[in-house]
Design an enzyme around this catalytic site. Structure first.
Site, PDB file in Angstrom:
ATOM      1  N   LYS A  25       0.672  -1.295  -0.118  1.00  0.00           N
ATOM      2  CA  LYS A  25      -0.022  -0.019  -0.006  1.00  0.00           C
ATOM      3  C   LYS A  25       0.917   1.206  -0.282  1.00  0.00           C
ATOM      4  CE  LYS A  25      -2.934   0.698   3.603  1.00  0.00           C
ATOM      5  NZ  LYS A  25      -2.785   1.948   4.168  1.00  0.00           N
ATOM      6  N   SER A  26       1.838   1.427   0.831  1.00  0.00           N
ATOM      7  CA  SER A  26       2.751   2.487   0.829  1.00  0.00           C
ATOM      8  C   SER A  26       3.377   2.798  -0.657  1.00  0.00           C
ATOM      9  CB  SER A  26       3.856   2.479   1.927  1.00  0.00           C
ATOM     10  OG  SER A  26       3.297   2.438   3.181  1.00  0.00           O
ATOM     11  N   ARG A  30       2.428   5.992  -2.994  1.00  0.00           N
ATOM     12  CA  ARG A  30       3.700   6.771  -3.095  1.00  0.00           C
ATOM     13  C   ARG A  30       3.883   6.856  -4.999  1.00  0.00           C
ATOM     14  NH1 ARG A  30       4.354   5.647   1.809  1.00  0.00           N
ATOM     15  NH2 ARG A  30       5.695   6.860   3.341  1.00  0.00           N
ATOM     16  N   SER A 171       6.877   9.294  12.270  1.00  0.00           N
ATOM     17  CA  SER A 171       6.020   9.032  11.230  1.00  0.00           C
ATOM     18  C   SER A 171       6.552   9.335   9.910  1.00  0.00           C
ATOM     19  CB  SER A 171       4.987  10.048  11.616  1.00  0.00           C
ATOM     20  OG  SER A 171       4.049  10.093  10.455  1.00  0.00           O
ATOM     21  N   GLN A 173       4.750   9.313   7.321  1.00  0.00           N
ATOM     22  CA  GLN A 173       3.830   9.994   6.555  1.00  0.00           C
ATOM     23  C   GLN A 173       4.143  11.632   6.721  1.00  0.00           C
ATOM     24  OE1 GLN A 173      -0.205   9.191   7.936  1.00  0.00           O
ATOM     25  NE2 GLN A 173      -0.175   7.264   6.992  1.00  0.00           N
ATOM     26  N   ASP A 323       2.120  -1.039  11.884  1.00  0.00           N
ATOM     27  CA  ASP A 323       0.817  -1.678  11.177  1.00  0.00           C
ATOM     28  C   ASP A 323       0.498  -2.912  11.735  1.00  0.00           C
ATOM     29  OD1 ASP A 323       0.329   0.976  10.131  1.00  0.00           O
ATOM     30  OD2 ASP A 323       0.818   0.503   8.148  1.00  0.00           O
ATOM     31  N   ARG A 354      -6.125   1.980  17.983  1.00  0.00           N
ATOM     32  CA  ARG A 354      -5.947   0.536  18.074  1.00  0.00           C
ATOM     33  C   ARG A 354      -5.327  -0.078  19.248  1.00  0.00           C
ATOM     34  NH1 ARG A 354      -3.367   0.210  11.801  1.00  0.00           N
ATOM     35  NH2 ARG A 354      -5.283   0.224  10.774  1.00  0.00           N
TER      36      ARG A 354
HETATM   37  C1  S3P Z   1       2.523   4.966   6.293  1.00  0.00           C
HETATM   38  C2  S3P Z   1       3.172   5.008   7.480  1.00  0.00           C
HETATM   39  C3  S3P Z   1       2.560   4.824   8.978  1.00  0.00           C
HETATM   40  C4  S3P Z   1       1.750   3.643   8.873  1.00  0.00           C
HETATM   41  C5  S3P Z   1       0.547   3.760   7.598  1.00  0.00           C
HETATM   42  C6  S3P Z   1       1.279   3.871   6.191  1.00  0.00           C
HETATM   43  C7  S3P Z   1       3.246   5.238   5.103  1.00  0.00           C
HETATM   44  O1  S3P Z   1       1.804   5.873   9.516  1.00  0.00           O
HETATM   45  O2  S3P Z   1       0.867   3.406  10.035  1.00  0.00           O
HETATM   46  O3  S3P Z   1      -0.136   2.794   7.505  1.00  0.00           O
HETATM   47  O4  S3P Z   1       2.748   4.915   3.927  1.00  0.00           O
HETATM   48  O5  S3P Z   1       4.014   6.287   4.977  1.00  0.00           O
HETATM   49  P1  S3P Z   1       2.583   6.966  10.312  1.00  0.00           P
HETATM   50  O6  S3P Z   1       3.605   7.572   9.359  1.00  0.00           O
HETATM   51  O7  S3P Z   1       1.422   7.837  10.650  1.00  0.00           O
HETATM   52  O8  S3P Z   1       3.333   6.196  11.535  1.00  0.00           O
END
Ligand code: S3P
Length: 443
Positions: A25-26, A30, A171, A173, A323, A354
């Site tokens: 998914k990440s 991206r 994080s 993100q 996750d 969670r």
């Molecule tokens: C992700 C970063 C994580 C993860 C999320 C996907 C990403 O979140 O929990 O499912 O793709 O960068 P955080 O960056 O908020 O920890």
């Protein structure tokens, strides 16, 4: 009509299988965002076909990006840096995805119009100030100015300045949001970031974005200079370790079973789950290594284990397993001794709180535990077997809570009624198909 719940009344029987898992998914999100900024047509194979990724593509289409999805191939015709077609009164829907909601902001920083960003019920409860505040420092406007949750309006600016940003949550993100913004910010953006998944850094490298990284134990010091352009990016997306983790744990907790999961992304910033489970006595093996676009991939081999032991989980592994903790907690519940997981307040910032929800589910299962807002102590019981009725409902349709509950039901027995099966579409649409492939029964 969509099914409201599933019922599970039987544990899975022993299995010996090889499976594939949906794309990461990440990486999928991206890839799509960066491909939209590139010059040329980018191609991805095995892009995750989930709601989070589809919402990403829908947002990009609304910004004038041409996207074609055919069978297992997705092509994106990049519009170049800041090449989006901005329109008045545009609303972008990030659905359930924190990653999309936060990262898309960073590509809108030159929009001459206000753009409304919305999300579903779960996403609208999540904190956006963590990306809004640094973006404001770059010169971007948000309305209403003090709001920290969706829905929110963003309006860009032609007067952007590079910042020194300190990311202290671990994080990816937040880190990625500022890295993507730096593609449109003049000068050099400097980031000191607590170590977290580094897919964006790897993609920037493969795209020749001017990037420097100095690594220390705890922090990465990243500098990005604005590139003149970025070239197209082709990607064969490997399987998602976060989805594979459910089947790794199901195998560990079942009797006399073996599983090979093919071609999974095993980037070292993502395999906290494997390191933690191996410390608990699992003997998970990685075989057939490959490197794809700078990302390490391999098959994962796992078998059932009788003598799992508790763990005092090192906090240095938290970000690399963020996750996967829900599913790791199930292993702790069946391990000998006490397991302790700490410094995990971020777990309550996800699609649902969670840590709190996991503690509630484990308690329903009769697992002894203590928890607070950032830690949980689980008193494991190697003989844990359930025969009671358990209903899992009202958890903000969190996909990972749903899948954790299914794995608990198939591993420990009991009579389970688990609501919101549709939630799997967020991250792992073929979850039920894989459950069927290993011979488990769900109604
Ligand atoms: C992700 C970063 C994580 C993860 C999320 C996907 C990403 O979140 O929990 O499912 O793709 O960068 P955080 O960056 O908020 O920890």
């Amino acid at each position: 009509m969509q099914k409201k719940f599933v019922t599970i009344n039987n544990k899975v029987e022993n299995f010996n299988k090889k499976i594939n898992i949906d794309g990461d998914k990440s990486l999928s999100i991206r890839w799509a965002l960066l491909a939209s900024q590139a010059i040329g047509i980018s191609k991805a194979k095995n892009l995750l076909k989930s709601d989070d990724v589809q919402n990403t593509l829908n947002c990009l289409k609304k910004l004038g990006v041409k996207i074609v999805q055919k069978n297992n191939l997705c092509t994106i015709e990049g519009r170049g840096l800041n090449g989006f077609i901005y329109k008045n009164n545009l609303t972008l829907n990030a659905g359930n995805s924190g990653t999309l909601g936060r990262l898309i902001l960073s590509l809108l920083i030159k929009s001459p119009y206000k753009i409304k960003i919305i999300g579903d019920k779960s996403l609208s409860k999540r904190d956006f100030s963590r990306v809004i505040e640094p973006l404001k420092k770059i010169g971007i406007n948000f309305y209403p100015p003090q709001k920290s949750k969706l829905p929110i309006y963003i309006k860009g600016s032609n007067y952007l300045r590079p910042i020194n940003y300190f990311e202290n949550r671990g994080s990816a993100q937040c880190k990625t949001c500022i890295m993507l913004a730096s593609l449109n910010v003049p000068g050099i953006t400097k980031i000191k970031a607590k170590v977290s998944r580094d897919h964006t850094e790897k993609m920037f490298r493969s795209l020749n974005v001017p990037l420097k990284i100095k690594k220390t134990d705890k922090y990465d010091y990243i500098t990005v200079s604005r590139p003149n352009f970025i070239k197209k990016i082709d990607f064969n997306i490997p399987g998602d370790i976060s989805s594979a983790a459910f089947f790794i744990v199901l195998t560990l907790l079942s009797k006399n079973s073996k599983l090979t999961i093919k071609n999974i992304n095993i980037n070292s910033s993502r395999i906290g789950v494997i390191k933690i489970l191996n410390k608990m006595g699992a003997k998970i093996q990685l075989k057939n290594f490959k490197i794809m676009n700078g990302e390490r991939c391999s098959d994962i081999k796992v078998k059932s284990i009788k003598n799992l032991k508790g763990i005092n989980c090192p906090v240095s592994l938290n970000s690399a397993a963020i996750d996967e903790f829900l599913i790791i907690f199930l292993v702790a519940a069946k391990s000998k001794g006490i397991s302790y997981f700490k410094d995990l307040s971020e777990l309550n910032q996800k699609e649902s709180p969670r840590l709190t929800i996991a503690a509630k589910i484990l308690k329903m299962m009769g697992v002894r535990l203590k928890y607070d807002s950032s830690s949980i102590k689980i008193y494991g019981n190697p003989n844990l077997k359930l025969s009671k009725n358990i209903i899992i409902k009202n958890f903000l349709k969190d996909h990972r809570v749903f899948m954790m509950s299914v794995i608990a039901a198939l591993s420990f027995g009991g009579k389970w009624k688990i609501f919101d099966p549709d939630s799997i579409k967020t991250s792992f649409p073929s979850f039920f198909l894989k459950i069927k492939e290993i011979g488990a029964k769900i109604k």
